[in-house]
Enzyme design. Structure first.
Site, PDB file in Angstrom:
ATOM      1  N   CYS A 249       0.861  -1.182   0.000  1.00 52.88           N
ATOM      2  CA  CYS A 249       0.000   0.000   0.000  1.00 52.88           C
ATOM      3  C   CYS A 249       0.889   1.220   0.000  1.00 52.88           C
ATOM      4  O   CYS A 249       1.625   1.471  -0.934  1.00 52.88           O
ATOM      5  CB  CYS A 249      -0.977  -0.033   1.171  1.00 52.88           C
ATOM      6  SG  CYS A 249      -0.195  -0.150   2.774  1.00 52.88           S
ATOM      7  N   ARG A 254      -2.136  -0.783   5.491  1.00 48.99           N
ATOM      8  CA  ARG A 254      -3.374  -1.310   4.904  1.00 48.99           C
ATOM      9  C   ARG A 254      -3.129  -2.702   4.308  1.00 48.99           C
ATOM     10  O   ARG A 254      -3.985  -3.571   4.345  1.00 48.99           O
ATOM     11  CB  ARG A 254      -3.885  -0.361   3.804  1.00 48.99           C
ATOM     12  CG  ARG A 254      -4.522   0.889   4.328  1.00 48.99           C
ATOM     13  CD  ARG A 254      -4.876   1.849   3.213  1.00 48.99           C
ATOM     14  NE  ARG A 254      -3.708   2.531   2.667  1.00 48.99           N
ATOM     15  CZ  ARG A 254      -3.730   3.369   1.639  1.00 48.99           C
ATOM     16  NH1 ARG A 254      -4.870   3.609   1.027  1.00 48.99           N
ATOM     17  NH2 ARG A 254      -2.634   3.965   1.223  1.00 48.99           N
TER      18      ARG A 254
END
Lengths: 295, 145
Positions: A249, A254
């Site tokens: 990410c 994430r």
């Protein structure tokens, strides 16, 4: 002699490849006082724990505690040992993590703890939002757990972590970009609402497929069912369980969430998180980049 | 040197933060988040009067009003689930609301770095606070014409 805490036998979890890695809010409420259990909250907002947390839960701060304060890296074995000891966590503790934003940061903390091979790690499905939505008790009282002596374990970066040179060698094999559509296409140089964490170049790693991380979460912050997750990652993104997959990410947080989904919920054995992610790749000289909506 | 240019109210806040360490400093930030006054009805009813501050990691909206006598009033809206952002807004409210437009405009941009929060809160978040101050000043300048 320690006794392993029972697993959560909820039907939804039984479908997952590793049901032992996940517990429900009900399970946590029931086992909160069991010896051998430590619940830890890991949030994006560093003050959220102080506003009220699960009774007895300790705070684990991704920013100030899991990272090396100087080098862009995680703590080393000695640092992790100090941190765990100070939190009252032993090597045989069942460590249940939960946090804000669909367990985004809790999954990140779980991934970092996995680099040190902590044997019994679990994520509380639905995280902080679900616990609070269910009106379960919270307290601002900070627990004083007795200090433990957690052993110094070397961090193992080989199995679940990928570095930039390894990702360059990986080109052509499955990559999942979990950022927003605008970041993936290169239209945005940062995440929506996070303009400071930018990169000099926009786009994605060539060949990477776009599956924004939060698609794995339902409205109530819990993980989607195994069938739904297979539909997304196998059906739409075309992954196969035996694939060697790299996820990324912006700084690797994430994508820790997606790593958890692929590795633990769907049982893919070879999934690595590239924590350098776009803040490294998009600022690097002469690495290949693809712009636009196609891989 | 720069600390000497702070308005006494801001200096007092900075001194309070610097008088305590670590966890207590976070606790103080939490208190500021709790003291942030709610929005008056004219803003809750017409939320688009508030300006968004996208530099903050969580949604934050603010408005600065300058009275005819140049007194500044500040209004902030940030969700309860974002106590850090609310805390920053609370500091700015406690430090600046009721000062004159000139006093607010004289606030050095470095103020946000003088609270000793760098090691506790990521620098990105502190930049969000600096962005709030920047927008407050711009709104005041616009109203003064």
């Amino acid at each position: 002699m320690t006794v392993t805490l029972p697993y959560d036998t909820a039907a939804k979890f039984a479908d997952y490849a590793h049901p032992e890695m996940i517990v429900s809010t009900e399970w946590v409420a029931e086992h909160l006082n069991d010896p051998g259990l430590v619940v830890a909250e890991s949030d994006e907002d560093v003050l959220l724990y102080e506003t009220g947390h699960i009774p007895g839960a300790v705070k684990l701060d991704w920013h100030t505690e899991l990272n090396d304060p100087v080098t862009r890296d995680y703590v080393d074995g000695a640092g992790f040992s100090r941190l765990m000891s100070q939190k009252g966590i032993s090597r045989d503790t069942t460590l249940v993590l939960y946090g804000d934003k669909n367990n985004w940061w809790a999954a990140y903390a779980l991934w970092v703890c996995s680099l040190f091979g902590h044997p019994d790690l679990r994520l509380m499905d639905g995280g902080r939002a679900k616990w609070i939505a269910e009106d379960r008790p919270v307290t601002t009282e900070v627990p004083q757990r007795p200090q433990t002596s957690y052993p110094v374990i070397d961090r193992d970066d080989k199995e679940i972590r990928a570095f930039q040179d390894q990702v360059l060698d990986h080109l052509g094999k499955p990559l999942i970009d979990v950022r927003s559509a605008g970041e993936y296409s290169g239209e945005l140089l940062h995440m929506p609402d996070y303009p400071q964490e930018g990169a000099l170049r926009g786009g994605h790693i060539p060949g990477a497929k776009s599956v924004p991380w939060a698609r794995a979460a339902a409205e109530d912050s819990t993980f989607r069912t195994r069938a739904e997750l297979e539909g997304i990652y196998q059906g739409e993104a075309g992954l196969h369980p035996e694939d060697d997959v790299v996820v990324y990410c912006r700084i690797g947080e994430r994508s820790s969430h997606t790593w958890f989904v692929l590795h633990h919920l769907l049982g893919y054995p070879h999934v690595r998180n590239y924590d350098g992610s776009w803040t490294e790749w998009g600022n690097s000289v002469r690495v290949p980049i693809t712009r636009g909506e196609s891989p | 040197m720069t600390a000497a240019t702070l308005h006494p109210r801001l200096q007092e806040i900075a001194d309070d933060f610097n008088a305590v360490l670590g966890q207590e400093r976070l606790q103080l930030l939490l208190e500021f988040s709790q003291e942030l006054p709610p929005l008056p009805a004219r803003y809750t009813e017409q939320h688009d009067l508030l300006e968004p501050v996208p530099e903050c990691q969580t949604p934050l909206f603010l408005a600065a009003e300058v009275e005819p006598d140049a007194t500044v009033h500040l209004f902030f809206d940030a969700p309860r689930e974002a106590p850090t952002t609310r805390g920053f807004a609370g500091i700015l409210h406690a430090g600046l609301d009721g000062l004159s437009a000139d006093e607010v405009l004289d606030t050095p941009a470095e103020f946000t770095g003088q609270l000793g929060l760098q090691d506790l809160v990521s620098p990105l978040r502190l930049r969000g606070m600096a962005a709030m101050l920047g927008r407050i000043k711009r709104q005041i300048r616009e109203q003064r014409g």
